[in-house]
Write a protein that holds these residues in place. Sequence first.
Motif, short mmCIF file in Angstrom:
data_model
loop_
_atom_site.label_atom_id
_atom_site.label_comp_id
_atom_site.label_asym_id
_atom_site.label_seq_id
_atom_site.Cartn_x
_atom_site.Cartn_y
_atom_site.Cartn_z
N THR A 92 2.81 2.02 0.67
CA THR A 92 3.13 0.70 0.13
C THR A 92 2.04 -0.31 0.47
OG1 THR A 92 4.51 0.23 2.06
CG2 THR A 92 5.63 1.04 0.09
N ALA A 96 -0.14 -2.36 -2.25
CA ALA A 96 -0.13 -3.83 -2.21
C ALA A 96 -1.55 -4.38 -2.07
CB ALA A 96 0.73 -4.31 -1.04
N ARG A 100 -3.24 -6.94 -4.75
CA ARG A 100 -3.81 -8.23 -4.32
C ARG A 100 -5.26 -8.35 -4.75
NH1 ARG A 100 -1.45 -6.84 0.66
NH2 ARG A 100 0.65 -7.68 0.76
#
Length: 194
Positions: A92, A96, A100
């Motif tokens: 995860t 992420a 970003r």
Amino acid sequence: MDEFPDEPAYKKFRSTLNSSAKLESLALSAKWEPPHGRFRQAFYPWSEYIKVGTVLRYCAYEIMGLHGVLHSQIQAPYNLRVIFETEILEATNKAAELIRCLGKDMNDMKQTRKCSLLKNAHSSTEKLQRVIDARLFNKDYNTEEHEINYQTQSQSMSLVTFTSLLIEFVARLDHLVEAVNELSKMAKFKPQSL
């Protein structure tokens, strides 16, 4: 979808899922704007933003699925969840980090090398899949202390569902990276200086 109306994450997902018409309207309106500022091209590729938005919506559907599994009534036993915590967190976090980076690239209108971030996300989900296979389904894993009995396997279906949705989400990130790369080429984003 109205089971979690007060959760901030739910509101963000919902706004992303319902953004299609608004995004298309903005892109159509933007085509009539004269070239200015960061959008100096006469034929700026506004339609590419719609493609990125479409891919993001598909990613949001996966996230809603993950959210649903996390809030379901049937959960894997705590001791089983702890076994896979490191691999799930790594997967995860890598996903992420990539998202970003893609958002920052679009905001700054710069091209960066995202290949290593994408490879890291894929390798973390491959590692998660190997650990799940080994510990839950006893594939190529012969240590008796880590074997999990049939009853625990049946209770762990939410964990298997969660990890398979997470792996699918990371696979969808390929399409997101591809869409952002296409946008950055067509919109002539500046290459990131090293």
